[in-house]
Design a protein around this motif. Structure first.
Motif, mmCIF file in Angstrom:
data_model
loop_
_atom_site.group_PDB
_atom_site.id
_atom_site.type_symbol
_atom_site.label_atom_id
_atom_site.label_comp_id
_atom_site.label_asym_id
_atom_site.label_seq_id
_atom_site.Cartn_x
_atom_site.Cartn_y
_atom_site.Cartn_z
ATOM 1 N N LEU A 109 0.840 -1.201 0.000
ATOM 2 C CA LEU A 109 0.000 0.000 0.000
ATOM 3 C C LEU A 109 0.881 1.259 0.000
ATOM 4 O O LEU A 109 0.631 2.213 -0.735
ATOM 5 N N TYR A 110 1.937 1.228 0.827
ATOM 6 C CA TYR A 110 2.826 2.385 0.917
ATOM 7 C C TYR A 110 3.622 2.592 -0.374
ATOM 8 O O TYR A 110 4.184 3.650 -0.583
ATOM 9 N N GLN A 111 3.681 1.547 -1.210
ATOM 10 C CA GLN A 111 4.416 1.674 -2.476
ATOM 11 C C GLN A 111 3.464 1.706 -3.677
ATOM 12 O O GLN A 111 3.872 1.436 -4.802
ATOM 13 N N SER A 112 2.212 2.044 -3.414
ATOM 14 C CA SER A 112 1.204 1.949 -4.481
ATOM 15 C C SER A 112 1.526 2.849 -5.672
ATOM 16 O O SER A 112 1.093 2.584 -6.788
ATOM 17 N N GLU A 113 2.319 3.896 -5.430
ATOM 18 C CA GLU A 113 2.734 4.779 -6.521
ATOM 19 C C GLU A 113 3.341 3.975 -7.687
ATOM 20 O O GLU A 113 3.167 4.324 -8.853
ATOM 21 N N ASN A 114 4.063 2.909 -7.343
ATOM 22 C CA ASN A 114 4.735 2.112 -8.388
ATOM 23 C C ASN A 114 4.022 0.803 -8.717
ATOM 24 O O ASN A 114 4.631 -0.107 -9.278
ATOM 25 N N ILE A 115 2.762 0.698 -8.309
ATOM 26 C CA ILE A 115 2.040 -0.561 -8.546
ATOM 27 C C ILE A 115 0.861 -0.306 -9.482
ATOM 28 O O ILE A 115 0.154 0.705 -9.335
ATOM 29 N N SER A 116 0.651 -1.230 -10.415
ATOM 30 C CA SER A 116 -0.579 -1.108 -11.208
ATOM 31 C C SER A 116 -1.652 -2.032 -10.648
ATOM 32 O O SER A 116 -2.783 -1.632 -10.443
ATOM 33 N N ASP A 117 -1.295 -3.297 -10.378
ATOM 34 C CA ASP A 117 -2.285 -4.212 -9.806
ATOM 35 C C ASP A 117 -1.601 -5.395 -9.130
ATOM 36 O O ASP A 117 -0.402 -5.630 -9.334
ATOM 37 N N MET A 118 -2.388 -6.112 -8.334
ATOM 38 C CA MET A 118 -1.837 -7.252 -7.584
ATOM 39 C C MET A 118 -2.888 -8.367 -7.568
ATOM 40 O O MET A 118 -4.096 -8.095 -7.536
ATOM 41 N N LEU A 119 -2.396 -9.601 -7.608
ATOM 42 C CA LEU A 119 -3.301 -10.750 -7.496
ATOM 43 C C LEU A 119 -2.692 -11.691 -6.466
ATOM 44 O O LEU A 119 -1.558 -12.143 -6.642
ATOM 45 N N PHE A 120 -3.441 -11.943 -5.408
ATOM 46 C CA PHE A 120 -2.885 -12.752 -4.330
ATOM 47 C C PHE A 120 -3.806 -13.895 -3.942
ATOM 48 O O PHE A 120 -5.035 -13.769 -4.022
ATOM 49 N N MET A 121 -3.182 -14.966 -3.475
ATOM 50 C CA MET A 121 -3.944 -16.009 -2.771
ATOM 51 C C MET A 121 -3.685 -15.764 -1.288
ATOM 52 O O MET A 121 -2.546 -15.622 -0.839
ATOM 53 N N LEU A 122 -4.776 -15.731 -0.537
ATOM 54 C CA LEU A 122 -4.713 -15.454 0.897
ATOM 55 C C LEU A 122 -5.700 -16.365 1.609
ATOM 56 O O LEU A 122 -6.535 -17.012 0.967
ATOM 57 N N GLN A 123 -5.641 -16.342 2.920
ATOM 58 C CA GLN A 123 -6.681 -17.031 3.690
ATOM 59 C C GLN A 123 -8.021 -16.418 3.303
ATOM 60 O O GLN A 123 -8.136 -15.184 3.220
ATOM 61 N N LYS A 124 -9.040 -17.255 3.120
ATOM 62 C CA LYS A 124 -10.348 -16.754 2.681
ATOM 63 C C LYS A 124 -10.857 -15.622 3.586
ATOM 64 O O LYS A 124 -11.359 -14.609 3.115
ATOM 65 N N GLU A 125 -10.654 -15.811 4.865
ATOM 66 C CA GLU A 125 -11.167 -14.842 5.845
ATOM 67 C C GLU A 125 -10.497 -13.461 5.663
ATOM 68 O O GLU A 125 -11.140 -12.425 5.833
ATOM 69 N N VAL A 126 -9.228 -13.469 5.273
ATOM 70 C CA VAL A 126 -8.519 -12.201 5.049
ATOM 71 C C VAL A 126 -9.057 -11.518 3.783
ATOM 72 O O VAL A 126 -9.242 -10.298 3.747
ATOM 73 N N VAL A 127 -9.344 -12.337 2.757
ATOM 74 C CA VAL A 127 -9.919 -11.773 1.525
ATOM 75 C C VAL A 127 -11.269 -11.117 1.824
ATOM 76 O O VAL A 127 -11.580 -10.031 1.337
ATOM 77 N N LYS A 128 -12.067 -11.786 2.662
ATOM 78 C CA LYS A 128 -13.386 -11.220 3.022
ATOM 79 C C LYS A 128 -13.187 -9.866 3.705
ATOM 80 O O LYS A 128 -13.957 -8.930 3.497
ATOM 81 N N ARG A 129 -12.152 -9.774 4.564
ATOM 82 C CA ARG A 129 -11.922 -8.509 5.274
ATOM 83 C C ARG A 129 -11.443 -7.420 4.316
ATOM 84 O O ARG A 129 -11.854 -6.276 4.408
ATOM 85 N N ILE A 130 -10.581 -7.804 3.382
ATOM 86 C CA ILE A 130 -10.064 -6.817 2.418
ATOM 87 C C ILE A 130 -11.219 -6.219 1.611
ATOM 88 O O ILE A 130 -11.284 -5.016 1.386
ATOM 89 N N CYS A 131 -12.141 -7.081 1.179
ATOM 90 C CA CYS A 131 -13.193 -6.642 0.236
ATOM 91 C C CYS A 131 -14.480 -6.198 0.929
ATOM 92 O O CYS A 131 -15.436 -5.827 0.240
ATOM 93 N N ALA A 132 -14.514 -6.231 2.254
ATOM 94 C CA ALA A 132 -15.774 -5.972 2.966
ATOM 95 C C ALA A 132 -16.320 -4.569 2.707
ATOM 96 O O ALA A 132 -15.566 -3.597 2.591
ATOM 97 N N GLU A 133 -17.646 -4.500 2.653
ATOM 98 C CA GLU A 133 -18.307 -3.198 2.467
ATOM 99 C C GLU A 133 -18.550 -2.541 3.811
ATOM 100 O O GLU A 133 -18.732 -3.232 4.827
ATOM 101 N N VAL A 134 -18.603 -1.224 3.786
ATOM 102 C CA VAL A 134 -18.891 -0.464 5.004
ATOM 103 C C VAL A 134 -20.210 -0.966 5.614
ATOM 104 O O VAL A 134 -21.132 -1.336 4.891
ATOM 105 N N GLY A 135 -20.227 -1.017 6.936
ATOM 106 C CA GLY A 135 -21.454 -1.435 7.627
ATOM 107 C C GLY A 135 -21.534 -2.929 7.867
ATOM 108 O O GLY A 135 -22.487 -3.400 8.482
ATOM 109 N N THR A 136 -20.560 -3.681 7.372
ATOM 110 C CA THR A 136 -20.599 -5.128 7.597
ATOM 111 C C THR A 136 -19.616 -5.511 8.701
ATOM 112 O O THR A 136 -18.717 -4.739 9.047
ATOM 113 N N LYS A 137 -19.789 -6.733 9.189
ATOM 114 C CA LYS A 137 -18.973 -7.214 10.305
ATOM 115 C C LYS A 137 -17.486 -7.345 9.931
ATOM 116 O O LYS A 137 -16.602 -7.129 10.749
#
Ligand code: SAM
Length: 254
Positions: A117-145
């Motif tokens: 994130l701190y180096q986003s100036e030099n990043i175009s995109d990223m594709l990662f495999m992560l724990q499912k629960e972490v992906v849910k947290r990354i993509c969560a919408e405001v107002g959700t758990k």
């Protein structure tokens, strides 16, 4: 070497064995000839083998002393591959428009994401495999758990999209949890903010999720500030939008 090598827990080693999953990941990433690609944790080259066929500039970032010699030998005749034997947490992205991919070591995935994130100036995109629960947290919408620090910080700079789930049977050794692929594409317009200040503010805001934002930000925001920001002080931290966190940070930075 795949099944004889004994995987190291401390490096979060779960090696992908399932060719259909490897293919799906590569297809989702769409590597192109002139991309500058960094793969975090190539391991036994499950993804790297495909990346090096498509791209002119592939850098493989691997920490494990026992895996690096095999990677060097395997790619010795490939001038388009550079092996960086180092901790990805110390990686400095110096070229623009880097594309990053990785089946991330789960024990350091959050600090790695924040580092990028701190180096986003030099990043175009990223594709990662992560724990499912972490992906849910990354993509969560405001107002959700699941909405929290990781959602606010990453969605501030990236459009985050959850892709397919990968079951433990696709790895050796098998992890205890489901994994998921997530795509993060840098936003066209990112509001200006002091990122360090926002990171510490958001940490404090989510310190006690059951308390109100006013309570969590006691000593930082006054009643007048809440009025100026048009934010209801009785809301919980998960009801505050990213734009509002940016506005709060900018107000306290003035
Ligand atoms: N990409 C391979 C695959 O999909 O089979 C391996 C993935 S495995 C989950 C994580 C890899 O990241 C391992 O090769 C591990 O040694 C490496 N790794 C762990 N911590 C690392 C770090 N801090 N920096 C760079 N590589 C790291």
């Amino acid at each position: 070497m795949s099944n004889k090598y004994s995987a190291k827990k401390r490096f979060g080693q779960n090696f992908l064995q399932d060719h259909s999953v490897i293919e799906r990941i590569i297809n989702a990433f769409v590597p192109k000839e002139n991309d500058t690609i960094y793969e975090i944790g190539p391991g036994q080259a499950a993804l790297s083998n495909h990346l090096v066929e498509y791209c002119n500039h592939v850098q493989l970032v691997e920490i494990d002393d026992d895996l690096v010699p095999a990677l060097k030998a395997q790619f010795a005749t490939k001038p388009n591959v550079t092996i960086l034997h180092q901790d990805a947490l110390e990686l400095e992205l110096t070229e623009p428009n880097c594309r990053i991919i990785g089946n991330l070591p789960y024990n350091v995935s959050t600090p790695l994401l924040i580092r990028f994130l701190y180096q986003s100036e030099n990043i175009s995109d990223m594709l990662f495999m992560l724990q499912k629960e972490v992906v849910k947290r990354i993509c969560a919408e405001v107002g959700t758990k699941a909405y929290g620090r990781l959602s606010v910080m990453l969605q501030y700079a990236f459009d985050c999209e959850e892709l397919f789930i990968v079951k433990p049977e696709s790895f050796h050794p098998q992890p205890k949890v489901d994994s998921q692929i997530v795509r993060l594409v840098k936003k066209q317009e990112i509001p200006i903010v002091d990122l360090q200040k926002m990171e510490s503010l958001v940490k404090q805001a989510f310190g006690q999720r059951r308390k109100t934002i006013k309570n969590n930000l006691k000593g930082i925001l006054t009643d007048d500030d809440f009025e100026k920001l048009a934010i209801d002080p009785k809301l919980r931290p998960e009801s505050i939008t990213i734009e509002e966190y940016v506005n709060i940070t900018n107000l306290i930075s003035d």
